[in-house]
Design a protein around this motif. Structure first.
Motif, PDB file in Angstrom:
ATOM      1  N   SER A  45       0.861  -1.183   0.000  1.00  0.00           N
ATOM      2  CA  SER A  45       0.000   0.000   0.000  1.00  0.00           C
ATOM      3  C   SER A  45       0.898   1.233   0.000  1.00  0.00           C
ATOM      4  N   ASP A  46       0.547   2.185  -0.820  1.00  0.00           N
ATOM      5  CA  ASP A  46       1.344   3.395  -0.970  1.00  0.00           C
ATOM      6  C   ASP A  46       1.226   4.234   0.293  1.00  0.00           C
ATOM      7  N   PRO A  47       2.339   4.549   0.965  1.00  0.00           N
ATOM      8  CA  PRO A  47       2.255   5.335   2.194  1.00  0.00           C
ATOM      9  C   PRO A  47       1.840   6.787   1.943  1.00  0.00           C
ATOM     10  N   LEU A  48       1.967   7.259   0.719  1.00  0.00           N
ATOM     11  CA  LEU A  48       1.599   8.635   0.410  1.00  0.00           C
ATOM     12  C   LEU A  48       0.231   8.739  -0.256  1.00  0.00           C
ATOM     13  N   ALA A  49      -0.563   7.670  -0.215  1.00  0.00           N
ATOM     14  CA  ALA A  49      -1.887   7.712  -0.822  1.00  0.00           C
ATOM     15  C   ALA A  49      -2.764   8.699  -0.056  1.00  0.00           C
ATOM     16  N   GLY A  50      -3.443   9.538  -0.769  1.00  0.00           N
ATOM     17  CA  GLY A  50      -4.317  10.526  -0.153  1.00  0.00           C
ATOM     18  C   GLY A  50      -3.607  11.796   0.297  1.00  0.00           C
ATOM     19  N   PHE A  51      -2.321  11.922   0.000  1.00  0.00           N
ATOM     20  CA  PHE A  51      -1.581  13.115   0.401  1.00  0.00           C
ATOM     21  C   PHE A  51      -1.980  14.291  -0.478  1.00  0.00           C
ATOM     22  N   VAL A  52      -2.293  15.393   0.154  1.00  0.00           N
ATOM     23  CA  VAL A  52      -2.633  16.613  -0.572  1.00  0.00           C
ATOM     24  C   VAL A  52      -1.601  17.663  -0.179  1.00  0.00           C
ATOM     25  N   PRO A  53      -0.801  18.130  -1.136  1.00  0.00           N
ATOM     26  CA  PRO A  53       0.203  19.138  -0.777  1.00  0.00           C
ATOM     27  C   PRO A  53      -0.454  20.467  -0.430  1.00  0.00           C
ATOM     28  N   ARG A  54      -0.056  21.000   0.679  1.00  0.00           N
ATOM     29  CA  ARG A  54      -0.571  22.300   1.115  1.00  0.00           C
ATOM     30  C   ARG A  54       0.617  23.220   1.350  1.00  0.00           C
ATOM     31  N   SER A  55       0.784  24.173   0.465  1.00  0.00           N
ATOM     32  CA  SER A  55       1.897  25.095   0.603  1.00  0.00           C
ATOM     33  C   SER A  55       1.468  26.263   1.487  1.00  0.00           C
ATOM     34  N   PRO A  56       2.404  26.890   2.151  1.00  0.00           N
ATOM     35  CA  PRO A  56       2.058  28.009   3.018  1.00  0.00           C
ATOM     36  C   PRO A  56       1.550  29.202   2.212  1.00  0.00           C
ATOM     37  N   THR A  57       0.651  29.924   2.810  1.00  0.00           N
ATOM     38  CA  THR A  57       0.122  31.134   2.175  1.00  0.00           C
ATOM     39  C   THR A  57       0.698  32.354   2.875  1.00  0.00           C
ATOM     40  N   GLY A  58       0.597  33.457   2.230  1.00  0.00           N
ATOM     41  CA  GLY A  58       1.119  34.688   2.797  1.00  0.00           C
ATOM     42  C   GLY A  58       0.261  35.189   3.952  1.00  0.00           C
ATOM     43  N   PRO A  59       0.745  36.182   4.671  1.00  0.00           N
ATOM     44  CA  PRO A  59      -0.013  36.728   5.784  1.00  0.00           C
ATOM     45  C   PRO A  59      -1.280  37.432   5.283  1.00  0.00           C
ATOM     46  N   ARG A  60      -2.364  37.291   6.056  1.00  0.00           N
ATOM     47  CA  ARG A  60      -3.633  37.923   5.710  1.00  0.00           C
ATOM     48  C   ARG A  60      -4.083  38.808   6.857  1.00  0.00           C
ATOM     49  N   ASP A  61      -5.035  39.619   6.581  1.00  0.00           N
ATOM     50  CA  ASP A  61      -5.584  40.513   7.603  1.00  0.00           C
ATOM     51  C   ASP A  61      -6.286  39.665   8.665  1.00  0.00           C
ATOM     52  N   TRP A  62      -5.967  39.869   9.933  1.00  0.00           N
ATOM     53  CA  TRP A  62      -6.497  39.013  10.995  1.00  0.00           C
ATOM     54  C   TRP A  62      -7.986  39.200  11.184  1.00  0.00           C
ATOM     55  N   ARG A  63      -8.510  40.367  10.891  1.00  0.00           N
ATOM     56  CA  ARG A  63      -9.958  40.578  11.036  1.00  0.00           C
ATOM     57  C   ARG A  63     -10.735  39.726  10.022  1.00  0.00           C
ATOM     58  N   THR A  64     -10.230  39.669   8.799  1.00  0.00           N
ATOM     59  CA  THR A  64     -10.887  38.868   7.775  1.00  0.00           C
ATOM     60  C   THR A  64     -10.848  37.386   8.132  1.00  0.00           C
ATOM     61  N   VAL A  65      -9.716  36.925   8.632  1.00  0.00           N
ATOM     62  CA  VAL A  65      -9.582  35.521   9.018  1.00  0.00           C
ATOM     63  C   VAL A  65     -10.528  35.201  10.166  1.00  0.00           C
ATOM     64  N   ASN A  66     -10.646  36.083  11.134  1.00  0.00           N
ATOM     65  CA  ASN A  66     -11.561  35.860  12.261  1.00  0.00           C
ATOM     66  C   ASN A  66     -13.015  35.818  11.785  1.00  0.00           C
ATOM     67  N   GLN A  67     -13.372  36.664  10.874  1.00  0.00           N
ATOM     68  CA  GLN A  67     -14.751  36.656  10.373  1.00  0.00           C
ATOM     69  C   GLN A  67     -15.050  35.374   9.584  1.00  0.00           C
ATOM     70  N   GLU A  68     -14.072  34.862   8.843  1.00  0.00           N
ATOM     71  CA  GLU A  68     -14.276  33.622   8.088  1.00  0.00           C
ATOM     72  C   GLU A  68     -14.430  32.423   9.009  1.00  0.00           C
ATOM     73  N   GLN A  69     -13.783  32.455  10.157  1.00  0.00           N
ATOM     74  CA  GLN A  69     -13.826  31.319  11.082  1.00  0.00           C
ATOM     75  C   GLN A  69     -14.863  31.475  12.174  1.00  0.00           C
ATOM     76  N   ALA A  70     -15.639  32.513  12.139  1.00  0.00           N
ATOM     77  CA  ALA A  70     -16.657  32.726  13.170  1.00  0.00           C
ATOM     78  C   ALA A  70     -17.716  31.638  13.079  1.00  0.00           C
ATOM     79  N   GLU A  71     -18.389  31.343  14.184  1.00  0.00           N
ATOM     80  CA  GLU A  71     -19.379  30.267  14.221  1.00  0.00           C
ATOM     81  C   GLU A  71     -20.579  30.550  13.342  1.00  0.00           C
ATOM     82  N   GLY A  72     -20.897  31.776  13.105  1.00  0.00           N
ATOM     83  CA  GLY A  72     -22.050  32.122  12.278  1.00  0.00           C
ATOM     84  C   GLY A  72     -21.851  31.851  10.809  1.00  0.00           C
ATOM     85  N   ASN A  73     -20.616  31.691  10.363  1.00  0.00           N
ATOM     86  CA  ASN A  73     -20.353  31.474   8.927  1.00  0.00           C
ATOM     87  C   ASN A  73     -20.354  30.027   8.572  1.00  0.00           C
TER      88      ASN A  73
END
Length: 73
Positions: A45-73
């Motif tokens: 069985s391939d040990p890397l099966a199902g691996f999805v590469p996720r590269s780092p993203t640049g810094p974002r505005d913290w207010r926007t990130v908080n609004q996206e992760q709020a429970e109401g969304n």
């Protein structure tokens, strides 16, 4: 330090002076089956099966990130 070496040397010397060593147990009945008709095949069985590469993203505005992760969304 010398006392540790001396104690280790005494333990080895006393171990060498013990009676005849005990025989090894008979393990022939516990050996694995070598008949290929009876033994199951091993599937790779391939040990890397199902691996999805996720590269780092640049810094974002913290207010926007908080609004996206709020429970109401």
């Amino acid at each position: 330090m010398k006392t540790h070496l001396f104690a280790g040397a005494i333990a080895l010397a006393l171990g060498a002076c013990t009676q005849a060593p005990t025989p090894f147990p008979d393990v022939t009945s516990q050996m694995a089956v070598t008949n290929r008709a009876v033994a199951s095949s091993i599937k790779h069985s391939d040990p890397l099966a199902g691996f999805v590469p996720r590269s780092p993203t640049g810094p974002r505005d913290w207010r926007t990130v908080n609004q996206e992760q709020a429970e109401g969304n």
